[in-house]
Design a protein around this motif. Structure first.
Motif, PDB file in Angstrom:
ATOM      1  N   HIS A  27       0.849  -1.191   0.000  1.00 10.50           N
ATOM      2  CA  HIS A  27       0.000   0.000   0.000  1.00 10.50           C
ATOM      3  C   HIS A  27       0.880   1.235   0.000  1.00 10.50           C
ATOM      4  O   HIS A  27       2.006   1.196   0.525  1.00 10.50           O
ATOM      5  CB  HIS A  27      -0.948   0.006   1.211  1.00 10.50           C
ATOM      6  CG  HIS A  27      -0.272   0.072   2.544  1.00 10.50           C
ATOM      7  ND1 HIS A  27       0.098   1.253   3.129  1.00 10.50           N
ATOM      8  CD2 HIS A  27       0.109  -0.895   3.421  1.00 10.50           C
ATOM      9  CE1 HIS A  27       0.660   1.021   4.309  1.00 10.50           C
ATOM     10  NE2 HIS A  27       0.687  -0.286   4.510  1.00 10.50           N
ATOM     11  N   ASP A  80       6.658   1.740   6.569  1.00 14.24           N
ATOM     12  CA  ASP A  80       5.290   1.213   6.356  1.00 14.24           C
ATOM     13  C   ASP A  80       4.590   2.039   5.298  1.00 14.24           C
ATOM     14  O   ASP A  80       3.951   3.029   5.631  1.00 14.24           O
ATOM     15  CB  ASP A  80       4.537   1.243   7.687  1.00 14.24           C
ATOM     16  CG  ASP A  80       3.170   0.613   7.604  1.00 14.24           C
ATOM     17  OD1 ASP A  80       2.872  -0.027   6.599  1.00 14.24           O
ATOM     18  OD2 ASP A  80       2.398   0.770   8.553  1.00 14.24           O
ATOM     19  N   MET A  81       4.633   1.586   4.022  1.00 11.07           N
ATOM     20  CA  MET A  81       5.516   0.592   3.477  1.00 11.07           C
ATOM     21  C   MET A  81       5.990   0.975   2.082  1.00 11.07           C
ATOM     22  O   MET A  81       6.000   0.200   1.166  1.00 11.07           O
ATOM     23  CB  MET A  81       4.875  -0.795   3.485  1.00 11.07           C
ATOM     24  CG  MET A  81       3.547  -0.832   2.732  1.00 11.07           C
ATOM     25  SD  MET A  81       2.853  -2.531   2.641  1.00 11.07           S
ATOM     26  CE  MET A  81       3.992  -3.321   1.507  1.00 11.07           C
ATOM     27  N   GLU A 138      -5.092   1.336   2.994  1.00 11.31           N
ATOM     28  CA  GLU A 138      -4.814   0.153   3.834  1.00 11.31           C
ATOM     29  C   GLU A 138      -4.917   0.526   5.299  1.00 11.31           C
ATOM     30  O   GLU A 138      -5.427  -0.225   6.116  1.00 11.31           O
ATOM     31  CB  GLU A 138      -3.411  -0.394   3.516  1.00 11.31           C
ATOM     32  CG  GLU A 138      -3.124  -1.750   4.159  1.00 11.31           C
ATOM     33  CD  GLU A 138      -2.555  -1.679   5.579  1.00 11.31           C
ATOM     34  OE1 GLU A 138      -2.498  -2.721   6.245  1.00 11.31           O
ATOM     35  OE2 GLU A 138      -2.175  -0.579   6.029  1.00 11.31           O
ATOM     36  N   GLU A 139      -4.405   1.740   5.609  1.00 14.38           N
ATOM     37  CA  GLU A 139      -4.291   2.143   7.010  1.00 14.38           C
ATOM     38  C   GLU A 139      -5.647   2.463   7.652  1.00 14.38           C
ATOM     39  O   GLU A 139      -5.723   2.725   8.838  1.00 14.38           O
ATOM     40  CB  GLU A 139      -3.358   3.361   7.140  1.00 14.38           C
ATOM     41  CG  GLU A 139      -1.915   3.104   6.702  1.00 14.38           C
ATOM     42  CD  GLU A 139      -1.150   2.184   7.652  1.00 14.38           C
ATOM     43  OE1 GLU A 139      -1.752   1.670   8.605  1.00 14.38           O
ATOM     44  OE2 GLU A 139       0.046   1.978   7.413  1.00 14.38           O
ATOM     45  N   GLU A 188       4.656  -5.894   3.878  1.00 16.24           N
ATOM     46  CA  GLU A 188       4.623  -5.120   5.140  1.00 16.24           C
ATOM     47  C   GLU A 188       5.922  -5.373   5.905  1.00 16.24           C
ATOM     48  O   GLU A 188       6.535  -6.443   5.768  1.00 16.24           O
ATOM     49  CB  GLU A 188       3.439  -5.574   6.012  1.00 16.24           C
ATOM     50  CG  GLU A 188       2.085  -5.143   5.499  1.00 16.24           C
ATOM     51  CD  GLU A 188       1.752  -3.678   5.799  1.00 16.24           C
ATOM     52  OE1 GLU A 188       2.466  -3.044   6.605  1.00 16.24           O
ATOM     53  OE2 GLU A 188       0.781  -3.182   5.203  1.00 16.24           O
TER      54      GLU A 188
END
Ligand SMILES: [Zn+2]
Length: 393
Positions: free
Chosen positions: A78, A110-111, A142-143, A170
Motif C-alpha cells: 500500500h 510502512d511501506m 490500507e491504514e 509489510e
C-alpha cells in the motif's frame, strides 16, 4: 551484494525519496503518486491499469510484467500512510533524510520501502524471459481498514486472472509471516431517554447501559485470556477484545439520551469472530434492551460495522512460503498480531499469500519513522534472489 542487488538498492533508495515526498496520508488523494508510478512503469515499457475508488480521488494500480496468463506472483504493497499530526517529528516527515544508517520519513518503513524496491526490481524482471507473470499490486486506504485493495482483488477475480501466489511486503524485518490475526471493529450507538436526573428511573440512561455492555466485553476478554483459543506463535497468543473510544452525556443532572463507543476484537485463527459477536448481541438483546424498551420502545443499541479484516493462516509448506524463505535466505517463519492485506488476497481470491518485507514494524506509525539501510539492503537481496529463482523456472 551482487551487481543486480546493488542496482535495486540504489534505484530503490532514489524511488523511496521521491515517493515519500508525496503526502499520501490515507484521507488525501493518492493520484499524484499513482501518476508518478505510472510514468516510471511506462518508461520501462511495463503496462499498468488503475482501479479507481468510488469518489474518484484515489486509485489502486496493477501492473503486469511478463506473459498475461495464470499463475505467477503478485508483489503487493500500500502507498497510503498514517497521519503525522500531533507527532513530534524532528524534521519534515515528507522529506526523506539519511542519518546514522537510517532513512527517516513517513512511510519509509510502512511501506513505501518495499514498494520502492519492487519498482526498482521491475526493470530487471522486464529484461528476463519470464515464463509466468510478475504482478505489482499497489493499493490505497490500507491504514483505514484495508479498504482500497478490495476493489483491486474483486477486479482480479472478475478478470479470472489467477495469480498463483502473493507476497505482501509489510515490514517484518524480512521474516516470512504465515499468519496474522483478523480484526472486526464496530461502533455501538446507544439510544436512551432524556430526563431531569432527579427523575432518573423515568429515563433511560444511555451511558450506564453502554457501561454494562462494555463490562460484558471486558468479561469476554478476560475469558479469552484465561481459557480461550491459543496459538503461542503470536506475541499475544489469544484473541483480544478492546474498547478504544467512549462518548456520551452532557451534564451530571441530565439522564443522557445517547452514548457511543467503538470496540474491536483481534482474533487468533482458531477463534470464531462471529461467535464473539453473537454472544455480545445476545447479551444486549436479552439482558439490556428489554429493560430499556419497557420505558421507551425507541431506546436500544445499534451496532455499526466499521471494518472487517480477515485473518491470515496459511500452511508453512505452501510454495509461497518456501519461495519467501529461499529469497530471504532464512528458514524460520512467524505470526503477527497486526492485520494486513494478505488475509484479503487469501480469503477473497484464494491466493496463497505470505507477508514479508523490509523494516521493523516497531518503527511504523511513529514520529521519526525510519527504515535502516541494512533492511533496505536485505530487501534488495531478496529481490535479487527472486530474480534468480524466476530465471530458472
Ligand atoms: Zn502497512
Amino acid at each position: 551484494m551482487s551487481a543486480a542487488a546493488e542496482r535495486i538498492f540504489e534505484r530503490g533508495k532514489k524511488l523511496l525519496k521521491e515517493m515519500v515526498a508525496f503526502d499520501t496520508v490515507s484521507h488525501r488523494s493518492n493520484l499524484g503518486l499513482i501518476e508518478y508510478i505510472e510514468d516510471y512503469l511506462n518508461s520501462n515499457q511495463i503496462p499498468s491499469y488503475r482501479v479507481v475508488s468510488e469518489c474518484g480521488e484515489k486509485a489502486n494500480l496493477f501492473a503486469t510484467i511478463g506473459p498475461e496468463k495464470e499463475g505467477g506472483l503478485i508483489l503487493s504493497g500500500h502507498v497510503d500512510v498514517v497521519p503525522v499530526e500531533g507527532q513530534a517529528w524532528t524534521h519534515d516527515p515528507f522529506d526523506l533524510v539519511e542519518r546514522d544508517g537510517k532513512l527517516f520519513g513517513r512511510g519509509s518503513c510502512d511501506m513505501k520501502g518495499f514498494v520502492s524496491l519492487a519498482l526498482a526490481a521491475a526493470p530487471e524482471f522486464k529484461q528476463m524471459d519470464l515464463s509466468r507473470p510478475v504482478h505489482l499490486a499497489i493499493s490505497y486506504d490500507e491504514e483505514v481498514g484495508c479498504l482500497g485493495v478490495r476493489g483491486l482483488i474483486d477486479d482480479l477475480v472478475k478478470k479470472s486472472l489467477r495469480p498463483g501466489m502473493c507476497i505482501v511486503g509489510e515490514p517484518t524485518s524480512m521474516q516470512p509471516v504465515v499468519a496474522h490475526k483478523g480484526k472486526w471493529s464496530y461502533r455501538a450507538v446507544v439510544t436512551g431517554l432524556e430526563r431531569h436526573s432527579s427523575l432518573a428511573p423515568q429515563g433511560v440512561n444511555a451511558v450506564e447501559y453502554a457501561a454494562e455492555a462494555i463490562t460484558f466485553l471486558r468479561k469476554m476478554h478476560r475469558e479469552k485470556i484465561k481459557d480461550g483459543a491459543r496459538d503461542e506463535m503470536f506475541d499475544l497468543p489469544h484473541t483480544t477484545i478492546h474498547v478504544g473510544v467512549v462518548n456520551g452525556g452532557s451534564a451530571v443532572n441530565i439522564v443522557p439520551n445517547q452514548c457511543t463507543f467503538d470496540f474491536e476484537f483481534r482474533y487468533v485463527p482458531a477463534d470464531n469472530p462471529q461467535e464473539i459477536m453473537d454472544r455480545f448481541t445476545a447479551f444486549i438483546k436479552n439482558d439490556l434492551e428489554p429493560e430499556m424498551k419497557a420505558i421507551d420502545p425507541n431506546c436500544g443499541f445499534q451496532l455499526i460495522e466499521r471494518s472487517v479484516i480477515p485473518g491470515l493462516n496459511i500452511d508453512a509448506d505452501e510454495d509461497v512460503v518456501r519461495l519467501a524463505k529461499a529469497c530471504a535466505s532464512r528458514n524460520d517463519h512467524g505470526k503477527v498480531a497486526y492485520g494486513t492485506e494478505a488475509g484479503l488476497f487469501h480469503s477473497m481470491a484464494d491466493i496463497p499469500t505470505v507477508v514479508c518485507g523490509p523494516g521493523d514494524i516497531a518503527q511504523a506509525h511513529r514520529p521519526d519513522e525510519f527504515i535502516s539501510l541494512e533492511q533496505l539492503r536485505k530487501g534488495s537481496e531478496f529481490f535479487d534472489r527472486l530474480l534468480g529463482r524466476l530465471a530458472t523456472q
